[in-house]
Design an enzyme around this catalytic site. Structure first.
Site: not given
Ligand code: PGA
Length: 258
Positions: A11-13, A98, A100, A168, A174, A216, A237
């Site tokens: 997941n490159w965000k 997700h 976020e 998650e 993160g 993480s 991530g």
């Protein structure tokens, strides 16, 4: 017994900053993934890079996915991307729900509609769930149950083969590898998720749905979380932006004992 499929999802965000960098990163991942016999690698870049990365790549080892999709096919929805558009350029997965995006107002009801829309277009939906904190009384388990029940409410037995669950916990996202979940706690949660899936689907179906861990994951903990957490892979991530670290994660999952 047939080996279960293993997945590692990048997941490159909101990264990287340029298409040239995205191409370089993708090239590194393709190279690392090419020799793996057990792992399906899925790369989820920002949507603007999807078509360009897909172009010229006919391989089967790396699939592409969107980081989100909208639930409508077409219309006056400024800024949205439909599952049909994603499928049309050759991507086959979509991350949905997700944390976020949930932090920006996405609800379980939205997730439910997005999951239905994505699977209808034959995309595999990577449905994200996870609590913001763990309490002693276990309220976080009810929270996870509700996310699953509502998010998957419209998924038929048939469509269930296009579902992957990504657990998650928000408190682990993160950070560094030291802040990831303990493998035994992960295993317990995976069993709980499986139990909820069992309430909705036939036994065989519930057993087949892959459950991934995210939060993480780094090169140091990828193998142990996979083995002792008894997950089917990871959603990665920040460590997916470093080709060498990501390669080590791919290898750890590929070579883990089962
Ligand atoms: P992280 O992100 O690996 O950087 O914790 C995981 C995710 O948010 O999907």
């Amino acid at each position: 017994m047939k080996k279960r499929k293993r997945f590692v999802v990048a997941n490159w965000k909101l990264n990287p900053e340029t298409l040239a960098e995205a191409k370089r990163l993708f090239a590194g991942i393709k190279k690392a993934a090419s020799g793996l016999e057990h792992v399906t690698t899925v790369v989820c870049p920002p949507a603007v890079y999807l078509a360009e990365l897909k172009k010229g790549y006919r391989g089967k080892k790396v699939a592409l996915g969107a980081q989100d999709v909208f639930f409508e096919r077409m219309g006056s929805y400024t800024g949205e991307t439909s599952p049909a558009m994603v499928a049309n350029i050759g991507a086959t997965y979509a991350i949905i729900g997700h944390s976020e995006r949930r932090a920006n107002g996405e609800t379980d009801a939205d997730v439910r509609k997005k999951v239905a829309a994505a699977t209808a277009e034959k995309l595999t939906a990577i449905v994200c769930i996870g609590e913001s904190e763990r309490d002693e009384q276990g309220a976080y388990l009810s929270f996870i149950r509700e996310q699953l029940r509502t998010g998957l409410a419209d998924v038929s037995e048939r469509a269930s083969k296009r579902i992957i669950i990504a657990y998650e916990p928000i408190w682990a996202i993160g950070k560094t590898g030291d802040d990831a979940i303990q493998p035994s706690d992960l295993h317990e949660t995976v069993l709980f998720i499986r139990k909820i899936l069992n309430e909705q689907f036939e036994k065989k179906t519930a057993f087949s749905i892959p459950i991934l861990y995210g939060g993480s994951v780094e090169r140091e903990n990828a193998g142990v979380l996979f083995e002792q957490g008894e997950v089917d892979g990871h959603l990665v991530g920040h460590a997916s932006l470093d080709p060498e670290e990501f390669r080590d994660i791919l290898f750890a999952v590929n070579n883990a004992e089962r």
